[in-house]
Design a protein around this motif. Structure first.
Motif, PDB file in Angstrom:
ATOM      1  N   ASP A 118       0.833  -1.201   0.000  1.00 42.49           N
ATOM      2  CA  ASP A 118       0.000   0.000   0.000  1.00 42.49           C
ATOM      3  C   ASP A 118       0.864   1.247   0.000  1.00 42.49           C
ATOM      4  O   ASP A 118       2.016   1.226   0.425  1.00 42.49           O
ATOM      5  CB  ASP A 118      -0.895   0.032   1.245  1.00 42.49           C
ATOM      6  N   LEU A 119       0.282   2.339  -0.466  1.00 37.62           N
ATOM      7  CA  LEU A 119       0.947   3.620  -0.311  1.00 37.62           C
ATOM      8  C   LEU A 119       1.037   3.947   1.173  1.00 37.62           C
ATOM      9  O   LEU A 119       0.191   3.541   1.963  1.00 37.62           O
ATOM     10  CB  LEU A 119       0.126   4.716  -1.005  1.00 37.62           C
ATOM     11  N   ALA A 120       2.065   4.670   1.558  1.00 36.87           N
ATOM     12  CA  ALA A 120       2.177   5.103   2.943  1.00 36.87           C
ATOM     13  C   ALA A 120       0.944   5.909   3.325  1.00 36.87           C
ATOM     14  O   ALA A 120       0.263   6.491   2.472  1.00 36.87           O
ATOM     15  CB  ALA A 120       3.440   5.937   3.119  1.00 36.87           C
ATOM     16  N   ALA A 121       0.644   5.953   4.614  1.00 33.24           N
ATOM     17  CA  ALA A 121      -0.573   6.611   5.087  1.00 33.24           C
ATOM     18  C   ALA A 121      -0.643   8.078   4.676  1.00 33.24           C
ATOM     19  O   ALA A 121      -1.725   8.635   4.531  1.00 33.24           O
ATOM     20  CB  ALA A 121      -0.654   6.480   6.606  1.00 33.24           C
ATOM     21  N   ARG A 122       0.524   8.713   4.470  1.00 32.67           N
ATOM     22  CA  ARG A 122       0.512  10.133   4.130  1.00 32.67           C
ATOM     23  C   ARG A 122       0.183  10.385   2.667  1.00 32.67           C
ATOM     24  O   ARG A 122       0.038  11.536   2.253  1.00 32.67           O
ATOM     25  CB  ARG A 122       1.859  10.774   4.476  1.00 32.67           C
ATOM     26  N   TYR A 123       0.024   9.332   1.862  1.00 28.68           N
ATOM     27  CA  TYR A 123      -0.305   9.498   0.463  1.00 28.68           C
ATOM     28  C   TYR A 123      -1.766   9.124   0.210  1.00 28.68           C
ATOM     29  O   TYR A 123      -2.266   8.154   0.759  1.00 28.68           O
ATOM     30  CB  TYR A 123       0.594   8.629  -0.422  1.00 28.68           C
ATOM     31  N   ARG A 124      -2.426   9.901  -0.641  1.00 25.03           N
ATOM     32  CA  ARG A 124      -3.820   9.622  -0.996  1.00 25.03           C
ATOM     33  C   ARG A 124      -3.928   9.545  -2.517  1.00 25.03           C
ATOM     34  O   ARG A 124      -3.577  10.506  -3.213  1.00 25.03           O
ATOM     35  CB  ARG A 124      -4.744  10.718  -0.466  1.00 25.03           C
ATOM     36  N   GLN A 125      -4.400   8.407  -3.021  1.00 30.06           N
ATOM     37  CA  GLN A 125      -4.562   8.239  -4.464  1.00 30.06           C
ATOM     38  C   GLN A 125      -6.004   8.541  -4.844  1.00 30.06           C
ATOM     39  O   GLN A 125      -6.935   8.013  -4.247  1.00 30.06           O
ATOM     40  CB  GLN A 125      -4.176   6.827  -4.902  1.00 30.06           C
ATOM     41  N   GLN A 126      -6.168   9.385  -5.846  1.00 29.09           N
ATOM     42  CA  GLN A 126      -7.489   9.822  -6.290  1.00 29.09           C
ATOM     43  C   GLN A 126      -7.684   9.449  -7.755  1.00 29.09           C
ATOM     44  O   GLN A 126      -6.847   9.752  -8.599  1.00 29.09           O
ATOM     45  CB  GLN A 126      -7.607  11.346  -6.101  1.00 29.09           C
ATOM     46  N   LEU A 127      -8.793   8.782  -8.056  1.00 29.60           N
ATOM     47  CA  LEU A 127      -9.135   8.468  -9.435  1.00 29.60           C
ATOM     48  C   LEU A 127      -9.656   9.743 -10.083  1.00 29.60           C
ATOM     49  O   LEU A 127     -10.599  10.365  -9.597  1.00 29.60           O
ATOM     50  CB  LEU A 127     -10.195   7.372  -9.480  1.00 29.60           C
ATOM     51  N   VAL A 128      -9.025  10.159 -11.175  1.00 27.74           N
ATOM     52  CA  VAL A 128      -9.369  11.425 -11.824  1.00 27.74           C
ATOM     53  C   VAL A 128     -10.385  11.235 -12.932  1.00 27.74           C
ATOM     54  O   VAL A 128     -11.359  11.986 -13.049  1.00 27.74           O
ATOM     55  CB  VAL A 128      -8.099  12.103 -12.369  1.00 27.74           C
TER      56      VAL A 128
END
Length: 263
Positions: A98-108
């Motif tokens: 997973d991405l680290a907790a400080r990263y947020r992935q957003q579907l554009v």
């Protein structure tokens, strides 16, 4: 704080080096605001334009970040992203990093788009061929850190969940395997450095002359036919890609080449 007028190094580079030393020493912590440009100029006894050039240099290097109307701040630690194929697929089936907790992935966005040349070449189709594209953006609390896209052949995705504009509660490759009926067996990563496009610079909030790292990721099935072609672009000076791996031990009957000189 002072500069040496007789030094071969330009004044703004001398100032940048001293500011960088102060940041590394901890005089300003990550997220802390620096004195204003006029204040720093007064400290060094130089023109404001000279300090601005030093700050611009450190912004390109990823050490400082400027927030319009607020000031210049020390950027947080360099981003270390485990975004290559090993990190994406993990050490065993069904696992992913997973991405680290400080990263947020957003579907554009999700939809048909003309394939850029590198994607078209990977799939073996003409440039501009309409393919399914799922675009995303990865952010930290203070700024975007990655723009990316995953491309698929419409023949593989017609009528499947991959065409829906929704995020999945599992890695995209697992959703793609179920939707297409094809299993990911191998992958290649090609990383290059280049200047950003205008859209990339605006989205990543970087100067147009800031280099970016670009990843082209091609995932294949057992017949070596591409299932997915993914792109990711990161601000180069602020991004570190790290991969850990084991080095094979020599076999008992393996002797070094006597004619090989190692240094």
């Amino acid at each position: 704080m002072q500069i040496n007028p007789g030094a071969a190094e330009f004044p703004h580079r001398q100032i940048a080096a001293q500011l960088k030393t102060q940041v590394r020493r901890g005089d300003w912590a990550p997220g802390e605001r620096l004195p204003s440009i006029p204040a720093i100029a007064e400290m060094f006894g130089v023109a404001k334009q000279t300090v601005q050039r030093a700050v611009d240099q450190l912004r390109v290097e990823g050490i400082l970040i400027t927030k319009p109307g607020s000031g210049t701040y020390v950027r947080g630690t360099r981003r270390r992203l485990n975004r290559l194929s090993r990190g994406r697929y993990g050490g065993f089936r069904g696992y992913h990093t997973d991405l680290a907790a400080r990263y947020r992935q957003q579907l554009v966005s999700v939809g048909r788009s003309p394939a850029p040349p590198e994607v078209a070449d990977a799939f073996g189709v003409p440039d501009g061929t309409e393919l399914l594209c799922r675009r995303h953006l990865v952010r930290t609390e203070d700024s975007p850190v990655e723009v990316g896209a995953s491309w698929f052949l419409p023949a593989d995705t017609a009528g499947t969940s991959l065409e829906r504009a929704e995020a999945f509660g599992r890695p995209l490759y697992q959703e793609a395997e179920e939707a297409t009926g094809r299993r990911y067996v191998s992958a290649t990563d090609t990383i290059s450095a280049r200047q950003p496009s205008r859209e990339e610079a605006e989205t990543l909030q970087i100067r147009p002359d800031t280099p970016v790292l670009h990843l082209l990721h091609v995932a294949y099935d057992e017949k070596r036919k591409p299932i997915e072609v993914a792109q990711a672009t990161w601000p180069g000076p602020m991004t570190t890609l790290t991969e850990e791996y084991k080095i094979p031990a020599p076999t008992p009957d393996q002797d070094p080449d006597p004619g090989l000189v190692l240094g």
